[in-house]
Design a protein around this motif. Structure first.
Motif, PDB file in Angstrom:
ATOM      1  N   ARG A   1       0.833  -1.191   0.000  1.00  0.00           N
ATOM      2  CA  ARG A   1       0.000   0.000   0.000  1.00  0.00           C
ATOM      3  C   ARG A   1       0.876   1.253   0.000  1.00  0.00           C
ATOM      4  N   LEU A   2       0.541   2.236  -0.842  1.00  0.00           N
ATOM      5  CA  LEU A   2       1.301   3.474  -0.908  1.00  0.00           C
ATOM      6  C   LEU A   2       0.868   4.420   0.207  1.00  0.00           C
ATOM      7  N   LEU A   3       1.846   5.149   0.762  1.00  0.00           N
ATOM      8  CA  LEU A   3       1.613   6.024   1.895  1.00  0.00           C
ATOM      9  C   LEU A   3       2.183   7.406   1.640  1.00  0.00           C
ATOM     10  N   ALA A   4       1.587   8.420   2.258  1.00  0.00           N
ATOM     11  CA  ALA A   4       2.180   9.753   2.348  1.00  0.00           C
ATOM     12  C   ALA A   4       2.748   9.878   3.759  1.00  0.00           C
ATOM     13  N   VAL A   5       4.075   9.921   3.863  1.00  0.00           N
ATOM     14  CA  VAL A   5       4.745   9.899   5.160  1.00  0.00           C
ATOM     15  C   VAL A   5       5.260  11.306   5.463  1.00  0.00           C
ATOM     16  N   LYS A   6       4.774  11.886   6.551  1.00  0.00           N
ATOM     17  CA  LYS A   6       5.184  13.226   6.956  1.00  0.00           C
ATOM     18  C   LYS A   6       6.187  13.105   8.097  1.00  0.00           C
ATOM     19  N   GLN A   7       7.426  13.525   7.840  1.00  0.00           N
ATOM     20  CA  GLN A   7       8.461  13.489   8.875  1.00  0.00           C
ATOM     21  C   GLN A   7       8.686  14.920   9.375  1.00  0.00           C
ATOM     22  N   ILE A   8       8.606  15.104  10.693  1.00  0.00           N
ATOM     23  CA  ILE A   8       8.622  16.431  11.299  1.00  0.00           C
ATOM     24  C   ILE A   8      10.015  17.055  11.191  1.00  0.00           C
ATOM     25  N   HIS A   9      10.055  18.389  10.962  1.00  0.00           N
ATOM     26  CA  HIS A   9      11.322  19.116  10.934  1.00  0.00           C
ATOM     27  C   HIS A   9      12.035  18.989  12.286  1.00  0.00           C
ATOM     28  N   ARG A  10      13.364  18.998  12.261  1.00  0.00           N
ATOM     29  CA  ARG A  10      14.153  18.821  13.486  1.00  0.00           C
ATOM     30  C   ARG A  10      13.850  19.879  14.549  1.00  0.00           C
ATOM     31  N   PRO A  11      13.783  21.182  14.203  1.00  0.00           N
ATOM     32  CA  PRO A  11      13.503  22.180  15.254  1.00  0.00           C
ATOM     33  C   PRO A  11      12.190  21.920  15.989  1.00  0.00           C
ATOM     34  N   LEU A  12      11.139  21.519  15.243  1.00  0.00           N
ATOM     35  CA  LEU A  12       9.867  21.200  15.891  1.00  0.00           C
ATOM     36  C   LEU A  12       9.981  19.940  16.732  1.00  0.00           C
ATOM     37  N   ALA A  13      10.745  18.972  16.245  1.00  0.00           N
ATOM     38  CA  ALA A  13      10.886  17.709  16.978  1.00  0.00           C
ATOM     39  C   ALA A  13      11.567  17.919  18.329  1.00  0.00           C
ATOM     40  N   ARG A  14      12.388  18.979  18.458  1.00  0.00           N
ATOM     41  CA  ARG A  14      13.083  19.248  19.719  1.00  0.00           C
ATOM     42  C   ARG A  14      12.215  20.032  20.709  1.00  0.00           C
ATOM     43  N   ASN A  15      11.017  20.449  20.258  1.00  0.00           N
ATOM     44  CA  ASN A  15      10.110  21.225  21.097  1.00  0.00           C
ATOM     45  C   ASN A  15       9.186  20.268  21.858  1.00  0.00           C
ATOM     46  N   THR A  16       9.355  20.202  23.177  1.00  0.00           N
ATOM     47  CA  THR A  16       8.592  19.253  23.994  1.00  0.00           C
ATOM     48  C   THR A  16       7.091  19.503  23.899  1.00  0.00           C
ATOM     49  N   GLU A  17       6.700  20.772  23.932  1.00  0.00           N
ATOM     50  CA  GLU A  17       5.277  21.107  23.864  1.00  0.00           C
ATOM     51  C   GLU A  17       4.678  20.686  22.526  1.00  0.00           C
ATOM     52  N   PHE A  18       5.428  20.932  21.443  1.00  0.00           N
ATOM     53  CA  PHE A  18       4.938  20.512  20.123  1.00  0.00           C
ATOM     54  C   PHE A  18       4.774  19.000  20.076  1.00  0.00           C
ATOM     55  N   ARG A  19       5.748  18.269  20.590  1.00  0.00           N
ATOM     56  CA  ARG A  19       5.682  16.808  20.567  1.00  0.00           C
ATOM     57  C   ARG A  19       4.411  16.304  21.250  1.00  0.00           C
ATOM     58  N   GLU A  20       4.080  16.889  22.388  1.00  0.00           N
ATOM     59  CA  GLU A  20       2.904  16.445  23.124  1.00  0.00           C
ATOM     60  C   GLU A  20       1.629  16.729  22.331  1.00  0.00           C
ATOM     61  N   ARG A  21       1.538  17.926  21.735  1.00  0.00           N
ATOM     62  CA  ARG A  21       0.360  18.249  20.921  1.00  0.00           C
ATOM     63  C   ARG A  21       0.285  17.337  19.706  1.00  0.00           C
ATOM     64  N   PHE A  22       1.433  17.103  19.068  1.00  0.00           N
ATOM     65  CA  PHE A  22       1.467  16.230  17.891  1.00  0.00           C
ATOM     66  C   PHE A  22       1.004  14.822  18.270  1.00  0.00           C
ATOM     67  N   ARG A  23       1.434  14.342  19.437  1.00  0.00           N
ATOM     68  CA  ARG A  23       1.049  13.006  19.889  1.00  0.00           C
ATOM     69  C   ARG A  23      -0.466  12.914  20.059  1.00  0.00           C
ATOM     70  N   ARG A  24      -1.052  13.946  20.681  1.00  0.00           N
ATOM     71  CA  ARG A  24      -2.505  13.931  20.891  1.00  0.00           C
ATOM     72  C   ARG A  24      -3.262  13.982  19.562  1.00  0.00           C
ATOM     73  N   GLU A  25      -2.792  14.816  18.644  1.00  0.00           N
ATOM     74  CA  GLU A  25      -3.497  14.972  17.365  1.00  0.00           C
ATOM     75  C   GLU A  25      -3.399  13.714  16.507  1.00  0.00           C
ATOM     76  N   VAL A  26      -2.250  13.040  16.541  1.00  0.00           N
ATOM     77  CA  VAL A  26      -2.127  11.795  15.782  1.00  0.00           C
ATOM     78  C   VAL A  26      -3.104  10.761  16.321  1.00  0.00           C
ATOM     79  N   THR A  27      -3.206  10.668  17.635  1.00  0.00           N
ATOM     80  CA  THR A  27      -4.135   9.726  18.251  1.00  0.00           C
ATOM     81  C   THR A  27      -5.574  10.039  17.853  1.00  0.00           C
ATOM     82  N   ALA A  28      -5.932  11.319  17.887  1.00  0.00           N
ATOM     83  CA  ALA A  28      -7.296  11.702  17.517  1.00  0.00           C
ATOM     84  C   ALA A  28      -7.558  11.489  16.031  1.00  0.00           C
ATOM     85  N   SER A  29      -6.595  11.831  15.191  1.00  0.00           N
ATOM     86  CA  SER A  29      -6.788  11.732  13.739  1.00  0.00           C
ATOM     87  C   SER A  29      -6.923  10.292  13.286  1.00  0.00           C
TER      88      SER A  29
END
Length: 624
Positions: free
Chosen positions: A38-66
């Motif tokens: 199966r073909l996928l669209a894979v979104k890999q987060i930019h490094r500066p955002l990945a180092r942001n703890t608050e962003f990581r937590e929001r991203f984790r919640r949104e992935v779970t919801a989505s």
């Protein structure tokens, strides 16, 4: 799409990566393939955002919801890793262009296309809101078009980028100003009605080509969104009431997605994309298929190369144990060969990637391409050039041993992909799979079909002078040489300024006129020198090429079209060919514009009238 760079991963989780789709505010988007294929669209987060703890937590919640969002008009979340050094998310890959690109390239949608778009967006909102999400960044770039309707992507993920949805000190906003709701523009809490407002702005843009809110800068646009009435005067009447209700300033006055879906169903038009949109969708599907097939072929090649190197190393170890004193000499020889194969050492470029444009195809000097490509491989050209058929050239080459090979190079359509006689040969040229047509031992044909648009086949047929020879390896060598030359410096014809050869035939006729001439449900087929439109009632082909002057054909009769002399060949009413001599070239040759108008059934008397209307529209676009 483009190939992976040296900085891109080859795998994320269990998914193999194939190509780069693009890059956005959150990260890089890659084409991937799951173990199931199966073909996928894979979104890999930019490094500066990945180092942001608050962003990581929001991203984790949104992935779970989505991951809870399902439905025919959304892109489902398939896989993710929110804990890795660079978090990533894999969704179902949608092989279609985004709405913004479609409108820019083909113009506003037809009423039938608008009905399909409105119904699809409403259905997508129903699924997104049912999962407890608000998209917050609905815009044309986040709406992909497929054969059977639109698909909404990036639902809910936009929230991971936000602390809150308000203006920054520089006047920029999180979101797309022309498509955000007044409450989002003012930093107020958002509900499902905010997405409905965005859909209204998207529908207005798709129907007219422009945003309903004026302004050349972000503050101006935001002011219009908050305070000004949207400009929907050019939205077609059957759709205007729907758009106006969606764009109400008060969220309580906007329709629900269910009401929007019901209203879209009342539009009296067949819910189908225009032909030009279907062509773009088909091109995206072909592009992803090409990258998938090519990457798989390259992976097999790399595996074979690795196996060959392992066998060489085993041979070297065996030889060292048996020969003893010769180990140094043998080791040096093999090491030198291994060293030369390692990355970072200069080597002649081979199997180059080819990206020839439509104009380059139309002005290609095929005979010069044939000679310049094959002389270094097969010796001097010893035969005259022959143009057996349109867009082709043939000649012979003879090497120092006296072996003669005859080649015929044809630059043609992509019809080879629809011909069951052509089979995959297992070889590649310029990262493109070769297809083969086997004739006999001495003669063999090989072709590749380009991945860029328009799709074009490059076919080379080789015939050796040796009765015991095999023409297929020769054809494969020759085709690689031709493709490499096309990738580096394709020779082009020297043409005067008034030549019609560089013109794009598809651009010479307005799509609205084409719909009038061939009937509804227009389907377009693009070729380097021609454009074909097929409708429910008629089919129309416009060709720009060089051949025998039409005034030399006794079967043609001269007619006047807007003061210009054209030559008519009427085949009894069902088919009518109309030729206009744009520029005499040499001898009895000329550059000729040909309009071929055909009807799908007998008893249709006006094919020639329609052909003359088409030529009348083409003439102003020709060079003087």
């Amino acid at each position: 799409m483009k190939g992976l760079s040296s900085n891109d991963p080859r795998r994320l989780g269990r998914n193999r990566l194939i190509a780069v789709i693009g890059q956005g505010g959150m990260g890089r988007v890659l084409l991937g393939q799951a173990p199931s294929g199966r073909l996928l669209a894979v979104k890999q987060i930019h490094r500066p955002l990945a180092r942001n703890t608050e962003f990581r937590e929001r991203f984790r919640r949104e992935v779970t919801a989505s991951a809870q969002v399902t439905g025919a008009y959304t892109a489902a979340v398939v896989d993710s890793d929110t804990e890795s050094e660079r978090p990533w998310l894999a969704t179902e890959y949608i092989p279609g262009p985004d709405l913004r690109t479609v409108i820019e390239e083909t113009g506003p949608l037809s009423l039938g296309g608008m009905r399909l778009l409105a119904a699809g967006l409403a259905a997508a909102l129903i699924e997104i809101h049912r999962a407890g999400l608000v998209h917050r960044d609905l815009k044309p770039a986040n709406v992909l078009l497929t054969v059977d309707g639109p698909r909404v992507i990036d639902f809910g993920i936009a929230r991971a980028l936000e602390g809150d949805a308000q203006l920054t000190a520089t006047g920029s906003v999180v979101g797309s100003p022309a498509y955000m709701s007044p409450e989002q523009a003012q930093g107020q809490p958002l509900g499902p009605a905010a997405d409905v407002f965005s859909v209204g702005a998207i529908l207005a843009m798709a129907a007219t080509g422009d945003s309903p809110f004026s302004g050349t800068a972000t503050p101006q646009v935001l002011y219009s969104v908050i305070h000004s009435a949207p400009d929907v005067s050019r939205v077609p009447p059957p759709l205007r009431d729907i758009v106006e209700h969606c764009l109400a300033k008060d969220p309580a006055q906007r329709p629900t997605p269910e009401q929007l879906l019901e209203a879209a169903g009342r539009i009296e038009a067949e819910p189908v994309w225009p032909g030009a949109v279907r062509d773009l969708v088909a091109g995206h599907r072909a592009d992803s298929q090409w990258w998938t097939e090519t990457t798989a072929k390259h992976a097999r090649y790399e595996a074979q190369l690795a196996d060959l190197r392992d066998r060489r190393r085993r041979t070297l170890r065996t030889a060292a144990a048996a020969v003893g004193a010769l180990v140094f000499v043998a080791g040096t020889a093999f090491a030198a060969q291994e060293w030369a194969e390692q990355p970072g050492h200069a080597a002649p470029a081979s199997d180059l990637s080819m990206a020839v444009t439509g104009e380059q195809w139309r002005t290609l000097d095929i005979c010069a391409l044939l000679e310049n490509s094959l002389s270094p491989e097969f010796g001097a050209r010893t035969g005259d050039f022959s143009n057996a058929i349109l867009n082709s050239c043939g000649t012979t080459f003879t090497d120092s041993s006296g072996t003669e090979v005859a080649f015929e190079l044809e630059i043609g359509s992509d019809d080879v992909m629809n011909d069951n006689l052509w089979k995959p040969s297992g070889e590649v040229a310029g990262w493109m799979p070769m297809f083969g047509l086997f004739t006999n031992e001495r003669s063999c044909a090989r072709t590749v079909v380009t991945q860029n648009r328009p799709l074009v086949s490059v076919e080379l047929t080789a015939k050796t002078s040796e009765t015991s020879g095999n023409g297929c390896p020769v054809a494969e060598r020759g085709l690689r040489a031709v493709v490499n030359r096309l990738a580096v410096n394709p020779p082009r014809l020297s043409l005067p300024e008034n030549s019609i050869r560089p013109l794009d035939p598809c651009a010479l006729l307005d799509e609205n006129l084409v719909s009038e001439l061939v009937g509804p449900s227009v389907r377009r087929t693009v070729r380097p020198t021609s454009c074909h439109w097929s409708g429910d009632d008629y089919n129309l082909t416009l060709t720009l090429n060089e051949h025998v002057r039409p005034d030399r054909n006794s079967r043609n009769s001269a007619v006047q079209v807007d003061g210009a002399t054209a030559y008519l060949q009427d085949s009894g009413g069902r088919i009518c060919d109309l030729a206009y001599m744009a520029r005499p070239t040499h001898d009895d040759q000329a550059e000729v514009v040909t309009i071929s108008m055909g009807a799908w059934r007998d008893g249709v008397p006006d094919t020639c009238d329609r052909a003359e209307r088409a030529l009348s529209a083409v003439l102003p676009g020709l060079p003087k």
